[in-house]
Design an enzyme around this catalytic site. Structure first.
Site, PDB file in Angstrom:
ATOM      1  N   HIS A 161      -0.494 -10.214  17.755  1.00 56.01           N
ATOM      2  CA  HIS A 161      -1.924 -10.083  17.461  1.00 56.01           C
ATOM      3  C   HIS A 161      -2.711 -11.122  18.242  1.00 56.01           C
ATOM      4  O   HIS A 161      -2.362 -12.302  18.241  1.00 56.01           O
ATOM      5  CB  HIS A 161      -2.160 -10.263  15.961  1.00 56.01           C
ATOM      6  CG  HIS A 161      -3.493  -9.792  15.488  1.00 56.01           C
ATOM      7  ND1 HIS A 161      -4.665 -10.414  15.843  1.00 56.01           N
ATOM      8  CD2 HIS A 161      -3.845  -8.755  14.679  1.00 56.01           C
ATOM      9  CE1 HIS A 161      -5.680  -9.792  15.282  1.00 56.01           C
ATOM     10  NE2 HIS A 161      -5.215  -8.786  14.563  1.00 56.01           N
TER      11      HIS A 161
ATOM     12  N   ARG B 110      -4.771  -4.480  21.277  1.00 56.84           N
ATOM     13  CA  ARG B 110      -4.177  -5.774  20.983  1.00 56.84           C
ATOM     14  C   ARG B 110      -3.183  -6.244  22.045  1.00 56.84           C
ATOM     15  O   ARG B 110      -3.133  -7.431  22.362  1.00 56.84           O
ATOM     16  CB  ARG B 110      -3.485  -5.722  19.621  1.00 56.84           C
ATOM     17  CG  ARG B 110      -4.462  -5.622  18.476  1.00 56.84           C
ATOM     18  CD  ARG B 110      -3.762  -5.453  17.149  1.00 56.84           C
ATOM     19  NE  ARG B 110      -4.739  -5.476  16.061  1.00 56.84           N
ATOM     20  CZ  ARG B 110      -4.414  -5.312  14.788  1.00 56.84           C
ATOM     21  NH1 ARG B 110      -3.159  -5.118  14.440  1.00 56.84           N
ATOM     22  NH2 ARG B 110      -5.350  -5.360  13.859  1.00 56.84           N
TER      23      ARG B 110
ATOM     24  N   SER C 134      -9.141 -11.866  11.565  1.00 54.84           N
ATOM     25  CA  SER C 134      -9.268 -10.424  11.727  1.00 54.84           C
ATOM     26  C   SER C 134      -9.737 -10.010  13.125  1.00 54.84           C
ATOM     27  O   SER C 134     -10.609 -10.641  13.722  1.00 54.84           O
ATOM     28  CB  SER C 134     -10.268  -9.883  10.703  1.00 54.84           C
ATOM     29  OG  SER C 134     -10.605  -8.546  11.001  1.00 54.84           O
TER      30      SER C 134
ATOM     31  N   LEU D 146       0.817  -1.211   0.000  1.00 60.72           N
ATOM     32  CA  LEU D 146       0.000   0.000   0.000  1.00 60.72           C
ATOM     33  C   LEU D 146       0.851   1.262   0.000  1.00 60.72           C
ATOM     34  O   LEU D 146       0.578   2.210  -0.741  1.00 60.72           O
ATOM     35  CB  LEU D 146      -0.942  -0.011   1.204  1.00 60.72           C
ATOM     36  CG  LEU D 146      -2.141  -0.952   1.083  1.00 60.72           C
ATOM     37  CD1 LEU D 146      -3.012  -0.844   2.320  1.00 60.72           C
ATOM     38  CD2 LEU D 146      -2.966  -0.637  -0.160  1.00 60.72           C
ATOM     39  N   ALA D 147       1.889   1.310   0.844  1.00 60.33           N
ATOM     40  CA  ALA D 147       2.738   2.504   0.895  1.00 60.33           C
ATOM     41  C   ALA D 147       3.499   2.677  -0.416  1.00 60.33           C
ATOM     42  O   ALA D 147       3.535   3.764  -0.993  1.00 60.33           O
ATOM     43  CB  ALA D 147       3.696   2.420   2.076  1.00 60.33           C
ATOM     44  N   GLY D 148       4.117   1.596  -0.909  1.00 64.53           N
ATOM     45  CA  GLY D 148       4.937   1.700  -2.107  1.00 64.53           C
ATOM     46  C   GLY D 148       4.135   1.950  -3.367  1.00 64.53           C
ATOM     47  O   GLY D 148       4.491   2.818  -4.184  1.00 64.53           O
TER      48      GLY D 148
ATOM     49  N   LEU E   8      -3.203   0.054   7.443  1.00 62.70           N
ATOM     50  CA  LEU E   8      -3.604   0.462   6.099  1.00 62.70           C
ATOM     51  C   LEU E   8      -3.699   1.985   6.020  1.00 62.70           C
ATOM     52  O   LEU E   8      -3.338   2.598   5.012  1.00 62.70           O
ATOM     53  CB  LEU E   8      -4.941  -0.168   5.733  1.00 62.70           C
ATOM     54  CG  LEU E   8      -5.029  -1.696   5.848  1.00 62.70           C
ATOM     55  CD1 LEU E   8      -6.393  -2.191   5.367  1.00 62.70           C
ATOM     56  CD2 LEU E   8      -3.927  -2.363   5.066  1.00 62.70           C
TER      57      LEU E   8
ATOM     58  N   ARG F 292       0.246  -0.636  18.067  1.00 65.59           N
ATOM     59  CA  ARG F 292      -0.606  -0.130  16.994  1.00 65.59           C
ATOM     60  C   ARG F 292      -2.052  -0.521  17.238  1.00 65.59           C
ATOM     61  O   ARG F 292      -2.359  -1.681  17.493  1.00 65.59           O
ATOM     62  CB  ARG F 292      -0.166  -0.683  15.639  1.00 65.59           C
ATOM     63  CG  ARG F 292      -1.079  -0.229  14.502  1.00 65.59           C
ATOM     64  CD  ARG F 292      -0.586  -0.668  13.150  1.00 65.59           C
ATOM     65  NE  ARG F 292      -0.668  -2.087  12.932  1.00 65.59           N
ATOM     66  CZ  ARG F 292      -1.771  -2.743  12.565  1.00 65.59           C
ATOM     67  NH1 ARG F 292      -2.924  -2.080  12.437  1.00 65.59           N
ATOM     68  NH2 ARG F 292      -1.749  -4.036  12.344  1.00 65.59           N
TER      69      ARG F 292
END
Length: 644
Positions: free
Chosen positions: A266, A331, A284, A43-45, A446, A440
């Site tokens: 997680h 988390r 998820s 996503l970043a790249g 995302l 996080r």
């Protein structure tokens, strides 16, 4: 070296807008003169490459997969946060900012976090315009659900495929620019070195994974978008190919590595089922919206059919201990609570490693309340995936879950402009340290990747290039040739040892992962970290004496790829333990057993540790050098985190 965050001052609501105005610009005609390398196409790249190419820059993009669509961002399931307040339940940019700073246990930079919250509202508009099929309410408005660490519904989602759908949106934008000739795409190329001359990043050395050929590529700036290092634990939710090599090469060329001990476990993963499992599967966090976490009150009931255990014989321990947030605690808290339940003998499922590593995630009440059809509408693909792996239908039998290595909040140090301490080296997404502190919040990965790629790097890159101008180093320069030779030697050394060795790289990786889970995992203590710092160098010596590598370096050679990545993990693991030992406090996912409050939660030491720990490489096998960036909290006042 003094670490300067270059964060703007003034009212936090106006900082990013003022900073953008104060930045230098490159006019459209001149953008065509500049070349930028982007490593990684998640996503970043992908978003960074597409955005900068649209602006006119010439982009070279690299990924080790056979397609940018195979980046690990595709595995993200539950959703993406944004402060749209569509639910009218009290959300705002400021509340998302507050929740993120608090969730990170007050170990993040306020200016970066506020910008992230501010930009979040634009990300959704961008994604919708690209055709990302977010879930919608009956009336057509985008739907939201809750995630851990928040009491509002701000998470946008596309069933359990949110990462995949967002990546397809970014990939479509990238593909457009590839077709336009503004992005030159290099698939199956792995970065093995950063080219640095006179303190400035000049390019990279890559290996063509199909042929083994080494190539030097130079540019005016380099963007690393290569994800996190969670696979240092071997068993993780990350794809098997995820590695730290690009970041570690940059670190050894002078880039500081910040907060490496901040790694997230997680809470909602399928438990391991055997000693030789190669990875773990994420379920998820969104499932905790409707699933209730519990264990039997009597350990003797661990092997019973869970549906036969009565309500009075169940311990819904998250609801009992954290009534305000219940099953939606952050988390780190949910993971430690699950570990404690299993360590105390209340775990369920088969015996693995001498104990039962599982707790139940039960949807029976949600199905009664909303119907099976409605629950499957929200989580159907997740339920199907769980059933295919375990053979159990979550609609009939509670899921079994257990914490697993997932995300890394640590990464290369960057300033407010996303540039590392190496001039011209920008770091985006999970590869940097900047936004999440010591923990996080779910659905924020995302958000950060797309924030950095779509809305931040375009400004900071222009500001940098307008200031420094063109890079005059070419691929045949002495600096580039020297970097290629260094990589050639490293590969030849590995091959020479590997031809005589007898132990597969995976065996060393598995042993390292066990060490890290035991001594630098969900909880740490000084004695364990010191033991790890004794055992990791010994394991590294064994690796360099007995690793097995069949084949040569001038061909497709997956054993060589693995060996190189494991070699870097062995070095990173030592740095992680140094950082965890040095940070003599508990905060977020960094839980030091010596520093626990009376209620069993993490006990911070704000007087001595309110800083970013940025580590400088001091040479092979030498202790790293610590640099500190002080953190100041003007808007979210320091307080003990509570979700009760």
């Amino acid at each position: 070296m003094t670490l300067k965050s270059n964060a703007p001052t003034g009212d936090i609501e106006k900082r990013w807008d003022k900073h953008r105005f104060d930045m230098k610009l490159v006019n459209p005609a001149n953008k065509r003169k500049f070349d930028v390398i982007v490593v990684g196409t998640g996503l970043a790249g992908a978003s960074a490459a597409a955005t900068m190419a649209e602006l006119g820059y010439n982009i070279k993009a690299f990924c080790y997969q056979d397609s940018p669509r195979r980046a690990h961002s595709i595995a993200a399931q539950g959703g993406i946060n944004a402060a749209k307040n569509y639910q009218n339940d009290g959300d705002s940019v400021y509340r998302l900012f507050y929740d993120t700073v608090k969730g990170g246990d007050f170990r993040s930079r306020e200016s970066n976090v506020y910008r992230l919250a501010q930009v979040s509202v634009n990300i959704i508009d961008q994604a919708v315009a690209q055709g990302v099929p977010f879930a919608r309410e009956y009336g057509g408005l985008l739907a939201n659900r809750s995630f851990g660490g928040a009491q509002v519904s701000r998470t946008f989602y596309a069933k359990g495929q949110t990462g995949q759908q967002l990546l397809l949106g970014a990939y479509s934008a990238l593909s457009k620019m590839i077709a336009a000739g503004k992005v030159e795409m290099y698939t199956r190329h792995e970065m093995l070195e950063l080219i640095v001359e006179d303190g400035r990043a000049r390019g990279i050395v890559v290996r063509d994974l199909n042929t083994g050929k080494l190539e030097a590529h130079t540019a005016d700036a380099v963007c690393l978008c290569t994800g996190g290092y969670g696979n240092v634990f071997y068993l993780s939710t990350n794809a098997k190919g995820c590695n730290v090599t690009a970041s570690w090469r940059a670190h050894k060329q002078g880039a500081y590595f910040a907060n490496p001990c901040y790694t997230q476990i997680h809470p909602t993963c399928i438990p391991p089922s055997g000693d030789y499992q190669s990875k773990l599967t994420l379920m998820s966090e969104s499932l905790r919206n409707d699933g209730r976490v519990w264990v039997p009150k009597d350990p003797k009931d661990a092997t019973k059919d869970p549906t036969s255990i009565s309500e009075k014989d169940r311990d819904y321990y998250l609801e009992r201990r954290y009534p305000a947030f219940g099953n939606l605690v952050p988390r780190d808290i949910a993971s430690r609570a699950a570990k404690k339940a299993c360590d105390d003998g209340f775990g369920v499922g088969p015996m693995v490693g001498g104990k039962r590593t599982g707790v139940y995630l039960d949807f029976a009440d949600a199905i009664k309340r909303e119907s099976k059809e409605r629950i499957l509408e929200k989580y159907g693909n997740l339920f199907e995936m769980y059933e295919r792996i375990t053979g159990d239908d979550p609609c009939e039998t509670p899921m079994r879950i257990y914490p697993a290595s997932h995300y890394t909040m640590g990464g290369l140090w960057v300033d407010y402009n996303l540039m590392s301490n190496v001039d011209g080296l920008f770091v985006l997404g999970e590869a940097n340290f900047s936004d999440h502190g010591a923990n996080r919040l779910g659905a924020s990965a995302l958000m950060q990747g797309l924030s950095d790629g779509y809305f931040v790097i375009s400004y900071s890159m222009g500001n940098y290039l307008a200031r420094v101008g063109k890079n005059d180093i070419k691929a045949d320069s002495s600096a580039a040739k020297g970097a290629v030779k260094a990589v050639e030697k490293r590969i030849s050394d590995l091959i020479e040892i590997g031809q005589k060795g007898s132990t597969h790289p995976d065996e060393f990786h598995r042993k390292l992962g066990t060490l890290m889970y035991d001594y630098c995992g969900m909880s740490r203590n000084a004695d364990g970290l010191k033991k790890a710092l004794e055992e990791i160098p010994t394991l590294r010596e064994q690796f360099w004496d007995d690793v097995q590598i069949l084949g040569s370096g001038t061909e497709l050679n997956m054993m060589l790829e693995k060996a190189g990545r494991v070699a870097d993990f062995l070095e990173l693991a030592e740095l992680m333990c140094h950082d965890a030992l040095d940070r003599d406090e508990s905060c977020g996912a960094h839980f030091r057993e010596e520093h626990v409050r009376e209620d069993g939660e993490a006990k911070r030491n704000d007087e001595d540790y309110t800083y970013v720990a940025a580590w400088e490489h001091s040479g092979d096998h030498a202790n790293p050098k610590l640099h500190k960036e002080s953190l100041e909290f003007e808007y979210v006042k320091l307080s003990q985190r509570s979700y009760k």
